[in-house]
Scaffold this motif. Structure first.
Motif, PDB file in Angstrom:
ATOM      1  N   VAL A  88      -6.096 -39.165 125.014  1.00 60.38           N
ATOM      2  CA  VAL A  88      -4.896 -39.759 125.604  1.00 60.38           C
ATOM      3  C   VAL A  88      -4.780 -41.197 125.108  1.00 60.38           C
ATOM      4  O   VAL A  88      -5.750 -41.944 125.119  1.00 60.38           O
ATOM      5  N   ASN A  89      -3.598 -41.554 124.643  1.00 61.21           N
ATOM      6  CA  ASN A  89      -3.440 -42.867 124.053  1.00 61.21           C
ATOM      7  C   ASN A  89      -1.998 -43.319 124.220  1.00 61.21           C
ATOM      8  O   ASN A  89      -1.159 -42.992 123.400  1.00 61.21           O
ATOM      9  N   VAL A  90      -1.703 -44.055 125.288  1.00 67.45           N
ATOM     10  CA  VAL A  90      -0.299 -44.385 125.546  1.00 67.45           C
ATOM     11  C   VAL A  90       0.266 -45.437 124.591  1.00 67.45           C
ATOM     12  O   VAL A  90       1.463 -45.501 124.387  1.00 67.45           O
ATOM     13  N   VAL A  91      -0.589 -46.267 124.019  1.00 69.76           N
ATOM     14  CA  VAL A  91      -0.117 -47.248 123.032  1.00 69.76           C
ATOM     15  C   VAL A  91      -1.116 -47.333 121.878  1.00 69.76           C
ATOM     16  O   VAL A  91      -2.315 -47.196 122.073  1.00 69.76           O
ATOM     17  N   ASP A  92      -0.593 -47.577 120.672  1.00 68.14           N
ATOM     18  CA  ASP A  92      -1.450 -47.546 119.484  1.00 68.14           C
ATOM     19  C   ASP A  92      -2.541 -48.609 119.484  1.00 68.14           C
ATOM     20  O   ASP A  92      -3.613 -48.404 118.934  1.00 68.14           O
ATOM     21  N   CYS A  93      -2.260 -49.758 120.119  1.00 67.48           N
ATOM     22  CA  CYS A  93      -3.204 -50.868 120.014  1.00 67.48           C
ATOM     23  C   CYS A  93      -4.534 -50.567 120.706  1.00 67.48           C
ATOM     24  O   CYS A  93      -5.508 -51.278 120.502  1.00 67.48           O
ATOM     25  N   LEU A  94      -4.567 -49.506 121.525  1.00 69.17           N
ATOM     26  CA  LEU A  94      -5.820 -49.220 122.225  1.00 69.17           C
ATOM     27  C   LEU A  94      -6.865 -48.697 121.263  1.00 69.17           C
ATOM     28  O   LEU A  94      -8.000 -49.155 121.251  1.00 69.17           O
ATOM     29  N   ALA A  95      -6.463 -47.733 120.417  1.00 64.72           N
ATOM     30  CA  ALA A  95      -7.428 -47.171 119.478  1.00 64.72           C
ATOM     31  C   ALA A  95      -7.524 -48.045 118.230  1.00 64.72           C
ATOM     32  O   ALA A  95      -8.565 -48.113 117.597  1.00 64.72           O
ATOM     33  N   ASP A  96      -6.430 -48.708 117.896  1.00 64.73           N
ATOM     34  CA  ASP A  96      -6.389 -49.471 116.660  1.00 64.73           C
ATOM     35  C   ASP A  96      -5.878 -50.888 116.922  1.00 64.73           C
ATOM     36  O   ASP A  96      -4.689 -51.160 116.835  1.00 64.73           O
ATOM     37  N   PRO A  97      -6.783 -51.810 117.221  1.00 66.14           N
ATOM     38  CA  PRO A  97      -6.373 -53.174 117.583  1.00 66.14           C
ATOM     39  C   PRO A  97      -5.619 -53.867 116.451  1.00 66.14           C
ATOM     40  O   PRO A  97      -4.853 -54.791 116.698  1.00 66.14           O
ATOM     41  N   GLU A  98      -5.797 -53.405 115.206  1.00 65.13           N
ATOM     42  CA  GLU A  98      -5.136 -54.052 114.079  1.00 65.13           C
ATOM     43  C   GLU A  98      -3.640 -53.757 114.074  1.00 65.13           C
ATOM     44  O   GLU A  98      -2.890 -54.366 113.309  1.00 65.13           O
ATOM     45  N   SER A  99      -3.192 -52.802 114.894  1.00 67.27           N
ATOM     46  CA  SER A  99      -1.795 -52.384 114.812  1.00 67.27           C
ATOM     47  C   SER A  99      -0.838 -53.372 115.479  1.00 67.27           C
ATOM     48  O   SER A  99       0.360 -53.201 115.403  1.00 67.27           O
ATOM     49  N   CYS A 100      -1.356 -54.390 116.170  1.00 63.53           N
ATOM     50  CA  CYS A 100      -0.454 -55.339 116.827  1.00 63.53           C
ATOM     51  C   CYS A 100      -1.010 -56.756 116.729  1.00 63.53           C
ATOM     52  O   CYS A 100      -2.198 -56.978 116.939  1.00 63.53           O
ATOM     53  N   MET A 101      -0.123 -57.698 116.418  1.00 67.85           N
ATOM     54  CA  MET A 101      -0.555 -59.088 116.258  1.00 67.85           C
ATOM     55  C   MET A 101      -0.988 -59.729 117.568  1.00 67.85           C
ATOM     56  O   MET A 101      -1.688 -60.722 117.587  1.00 67.85           O
ATOM     57  N   LYS A 102      -0.478 -59.186 118.655  1.00 68.22           N
ATOM     58  CA  LYS A 102      -0.714 -59.836 119.933  1.00 68.22           C
ATOM     59  C   LYS A 102      -2.027 -59.422 120.596  1.00 68.22           C
ATOM     60  O   LYS A 102      -2.347 -59.915 121.674  1.00 68.22           O
ATOM     61  N   VAL A 103      -2.740 -58.490 119.990  1.00 68.27           N
ATOM     62  CA  VAL A 103      -3.895 -57.887 120.652  1.00 68.27           C
ATOM     63  C   VAL A 103      -4.841 -58.905 121.300  1.00 68.27           C
ATOM     64  O   VAL A 103      -5.273 -58.744 122.441  1.00 68.27           O
ATOM     65  N   ALA A 104      -5.105 -59.994 120.577  1.00 72.16           N
ATOM     66  CA  ALA A 104      -6.104 -60.943 121.063  1.00 72.16           C
ATOM     67  C   ALA A 104      -5.701 -61.583 122.393  1.00 72.16           C
ATOM     68  O   ALA A 104      -6.553 -61.846 123.238  1.00 72.16           O
ATOM     69  N   ASP A 105      -4.391 -61.836 122.588  1.00 68.64           N
ATOM     70  CA  ASP A 105      -3.999 -62.533 123.814  1.00 68.64           C
ATOM     71  C   ASP A 105      -3.009 -61.725 124.654  1.00 68.64           C
ATOM     72  O   ASP A 105      -2.263 -62.271 125.451  1.00 68.64           O
ATOM     73  N   CYS A 106      -3.009 -60.399 124.483  1.00 68.33           N
ATOM     74  CA  CYS A 106      -2.003 -59.589 125.167  1.00 68.33           C
ATOM     75  C   CYS A 106      -2.414 -59.290 126.611  1.00 68.33           C
ATOM     76  O   CYS A 106      -3.502 -58.778 126.858  1.00 68.33           O
ATOM     77  N   GLU A 107      -1.529 -59.631 127.561  1.00 71.03           N
ATOM     78  CA  GLU A 107      -1.857 -59.382 128.956  1.00 71.03           C
ATOM     79  C   GLU A 107      -1.603 -57.916 129.325  1.00 71.03           C
ATOM     80  O   GLU A 107      -2.105 -57.424 130.322  1.00 71.03           O
TER      81      GLU A 107
END
Lengths: 171, 153
Positions: A88-107
């Motif tokens: 189950v993976n509702v958003v891509d950034c969970l499995a692949d942190p590289e897929s979003c620029m905001k990952v480091a500071d995303c609330e």
């Protein structure tokens, strides 16, 4: 947020195998295809994924086919969904942190991760054995009818909802 | 089982409005666009849906913009998702039994309906206020089992 056809068909296939391997005889994909209406080719694809996840076991030979490799109590809807369409993976950034620029500071990411986890828990909480039991299905129908509608934003708090009327129960 | 971009952007937009409407002044979409990087046109589409669901309220005029229509504690992620992409609907037969000939006697359908309900509950269990509170986020972090990290460059 749809459950893909692949996952739904896999569940149907597993239910059919679960229903027909009672006497310990493997269930042929030809007979599953006949009963479920799913094409033989599609079933073979699904069988590959389900076998890789050790949910079914293939037996070769003239009377070969597939059997559940564990008791249906130990196979959850979540196991079947994961085996066929992945975790189950509702958003891509969970499995692949590289897929979003905001990952480091995303609330939001933390909350998405928790939502993901809880949805996976929900899927794990129903087993194939539950679904194979007609009495359980009846109970579930009853439970469904008793669920209160979820409140909309700004609606009065729960507890003020009128009791459900129990009408429309199929005989 | 993906949450659509539309829903994720709506959540980001709501967070931005909630985080910037101090002192009761409405937040303009131009500013939201600047801060979030979401185009003005997209934000206007989202605003329409969020306004229809009474989650935000528009204020016209030179210093106009949008307010939350309810306290952040009462707006859940589920409300925002529903306002922008419709109710959680895991399989089509739940909304429209006519889409499947098995609907009447299907052993899967009641289970799908329950799973659906539980997922909707999960989405209702987090509010905008949770997301705006760094302490709360920190405590939620403890509940997350494992999460891939960014690779150090």
């Amino acid at each position: 947020m749809k459950l893909s056809t692949r996952a739904r068909y896999a569940l149907r296939m597993m239910l059919d195998i679960g229903n027909h391997d009672e006497n310990g005889r493997p269930v042929s994909l030809a007979s599953v295809s006949k009963r479920t209406g799913l094409s033989r080719g599609y079933l073979e694809q699904l069988a590959l994924a389900l076998r890789n996840a050790s949910l079914i076991r293939g037996i070769s030979g003239r009377y070969g086919g597939y059997r559940l490799s564990r008791p249906p109590e130990a196979i959850s809807v979540g196991d079947i969904v994961e085996a066929t369409i992945g975790p189950v993976n509702v958003v891509d950034c969970l499995a692949d942190p590289e897929s979003c620029m905001k990952v480091a500071d995303c609330e939001c990411r933390m909350v998405y991760a928790l939502i993901n986890q809880r949805i996976a828990e929900v899927l794990k909480s129903y087993s194939l054995a539950d679904m194979l039991n007609p009495k359980w299905s009846e109970t579930m129908r009853g439970e469904l009818e008793s669920l209160a509608p979820l409140p909309s934003a700004g609606a009065p708090p729960p507890g003020t909802t009128p009791p459900s009327s129990g009408e429309g129960t199929p005989s | 089982m993906k949450l659509s971009t539309r829903a994720r952007y709506a959540l980001r937009m709501m967070l931005d409005i909630a985080g910037h409407e101090d002192r009761g002044r409405p937040v303009s979409l131009a500013l939201v666009s600047e801060r979030t990087g979401i185009s003005r046109g997209y934000l206007e589409q989202l605003a329409l849906a969020l306004r229809n669901a009474r989650l935000i309220r528009g204020v016209a005029g030179r210093h106009g913009g949008y307010h939350l229509a309810q306290p952040a504690e009462e707006i859940s992620i589920g409300h925002i998702v529903e306002a922008t992409i419709g109710p959680v609907c895991l399989v089509d037969c739940l909304e429209d039994p006519q889409t499947c000939i098995r609907s009447l006697y299907c052993e899967c359908r009641p289970v799908y309906a329950l799973i659906n309900y539980r997922i909707a509950e999960v989405l209702r269990s987090f509010t905008l206020a949770d997301l705006l509170d760094p302490d709360r986020i920190q405590s939620l972090r403890g509940e997350v089992q494992e999460l891939p990290r960014l690779m150090p460059c």
